[in-house]
Design a protein around this motif. Structure first.
Motif, PDB file in Angstrom:
ATOM      1  N   MET A 121       0.848  14.907  44.145  1.00  0.00           N
ATOM      2  CA  MET A 121       1.390  15.340  44.421  1.00  0.00           C
ATOM      3  C   MET A 121       2.165  16.025  44.240  1.00  0.00           C
ATOM      4  SD  MET A 121       2.691  14.038  48.370  1.00  0.00           S
ATOM      5  CE  MET A 121       3.781  14.489  49.230  1.00  0.00           C
ATOM      6  N   ILE A 122       2.382  17.246  45.073  1.00  0.00           N
ATOM      7  CA  ILE A 122       3.471  18.699  44.046  1.00  0.00           C
ATOM      8  C   ILE A 122       4.335  17.967  44.923  1.00  0.00           C
ATOM      9  CG2 ILE A 122       4.329  20.295  43.436  1.00  0.00           C
ATOM     10  CD1 ILE A 122       1.078  20.886  42.373  1.00  0.00           C
ATOM     11  N   ILE A 123       5.542  17.242  44.626  1.00  0.00           N
ATOM     12  CA  ILE A 123       6.742  17.265  45.848  1.00  0.00           C
ATOM     13  C   ILE A 123       8.055  18.322  45.826  1.00  0.00           C
ATOM     14  CG2 ILE A 123       8.384  15.542  44.326  1.00  0.00           C
ATOM     15  CD1 ILE A 123       7.984  14.632  48.037  1.00  0.00           C
ATOM     16  N   SER A 124       8.194  19.315  44.530  1.00  0.00           N
ATOM     17  CA  SER A 124       8.685  19.580  44.463  1.00  0.00           C
ATOM     18  C   SER A 124       8.529  21.124  45.163  1.00  0.00           C
ATOM     19  CB  SER A 124       8.707  20.689  42.810  1.00  0.00           C
ATOM     20  OG  SER A 124       7.744  20.785  42.582  1.00  0.00           O
ATOM     21  N   ILE A 125       7.970  21.356  45.505  1.00  0.00           N
ATOM     22  CA  ILE A 125       7.679  23.159  46.401  1.00  0.00           C
ATOM     23  C   ILE A 125       8.085  22.548  47.560  1.00  0.00           C
ATOM     24  CG2 ILE A 125       6.395  24.759  47.424  1.00  0.00           C
ATOM     25  CD1 ILE A 125       6.367  26.071  44.588  1.00  0.00           C
ATOM     26  N   PRO A 126       8.328  21.456  48.657  1.00  0.00           N
ATOM     27  CA  PRO A 126       8.489  20.948  49.746  1.00  0.00           C
ATOM     28  C   PRO A 126      10.257  21.182  49.904  1.00  0.00           C
ATOM     29  CG  PRO A 126       6.647  20.330  49.640  1.00  0.00           C
ATOM     30  CD  PRO A 126       6.781  20.997  48.293  1.00  0.00           C
ATOM     31  N   LEU A 127      10.044  19.670  48.721  1.00  0.00           N
ATOM     32  CA  LEU A 127      12.295  20.458  47.928  1.00  0.00           C
ATOM     33  C   LEU A 127      13.235  21.673  48.556  1.00  0.00           C
ATOM     34  CD1 LEU A 127      12.362  16.993  45.647  1.00  0.00           C
ATOM     35  CD2 LEU A 127      13.394  17.031  48.240  1.00  0.00           C
ATOM     36  N   ILE A 128      12.077  22.315  47.468  1.00  0.00           N
ATOM     37  CA  ILE A 128      13.290  23.673  47.838  1.00  0.00           C
ATOM     38  C   ILE A 128      13.041  24.040  48.958  1.00  0.00           C
ATOM     39  CG2 ILE A 128      12.738  25.956  45.918  1.00  0.00           C
ATOM     40  CD1 ILE A 128      11.059  24.005  43.970  1.00  0.00           C
ATOM     41  N   VAL A 129      11.946  24.284  49.537  1.00  0.00           N
ATOM     42  CA  VAL A 129      12.013  25.192  50.688  1.00  0.00           C
ATOM     43  C   VAL A 129      12.454  24.007  51.872  1.00  0.00           C
ATOM     44  CG1 VAL A 129      10.550  25.475  53.155  1.00  0.00           C
ATOM     45  CG2 VAL A 129       9.616  26.135  50.397  1.00  0.00           C
ATOM     46  N   ILE A 130      12.679  23.167  51.766  1.00  0.00           N
ATOM     47  CA  ILE A 130      13.441  22.068  52.215  1.00  0.00           C
ATOM     48  C   ILE A 130      15.370  22.206  52.257  1.00  0.00           C
ATOM     49  CG2 ILE A 130      14.325  19.646  53.704  1.00  0.00           C
ATOM     50  CD1 ILE A 130      11.468  18.929  53.115  1.00  0.00           C
ATOM     51  N   GLY A 131      15.704  22.179  51.360  1.00  0.00           N
ATOM     52  CA  GLY A 131      16.679  22.283  50.732  1.00  0.00           C
ATOM     53  C   GLY A 131      17.495  23.599  50.669  1.00  0.00           C
ATOM     54  N   ILE A 132      16.151  25.324  50.671  1.00  0.00           N
ATOM     55  CA  ILE A 132      16.891  26.579  50.890  1.00  0.00           C
ATOM     56  C   ILE A 132      17.340  26.471  52.647  1.00  0.00           C
ATOM     57  CG2 ILE A 132      15.943  27.918  51.533  1.00  0.00           C
ATOM     58  CD1 ILE A 132      14.929  27.826  48.487  1.00  0.00           C
TER      59      ILE A 132
END
Length: 69
Positions: free
Chosen positions: A1-12
């Motif tokens: 599962m790719i979690i990096s994209i959701p982390l970036i979006v949530i962080g922004i």
């Protein structure tokens, strides 16, 4: 599962909310009826929330770079 994209979006999103909270605490943004408006506590809360958003975004970017290799 790719979690990096959701982390970036949530962080922004968290970072943007922190900036808004900071500006509301300084009486720059928001309605005067808000409990955050002209409240010095929300100046520091906004800074802390923005820093948390930056840390979350950087974590997502690091995970994305690590997954690439």
């Amino acid at each position: 599962m790719i979690i990096s994209i959701p982390l970036i979006v949530i962080g922004i999103i968290v970072g943007i909310l922190g900036v808004i909270f900071h500006l509301q605490g300084q009486s720059i943004v928001g309605p005067k009826s808000s409990f955050m408006y002209s409240n010095p506590d929300w100046i520091t809360y906004g800074i802390q929330i923005t820093i948390a958003g930056i840390i979350i975004t950087i974590s997502g970017i690091i995970l994305k770079v690590i997954r690439r290799y």
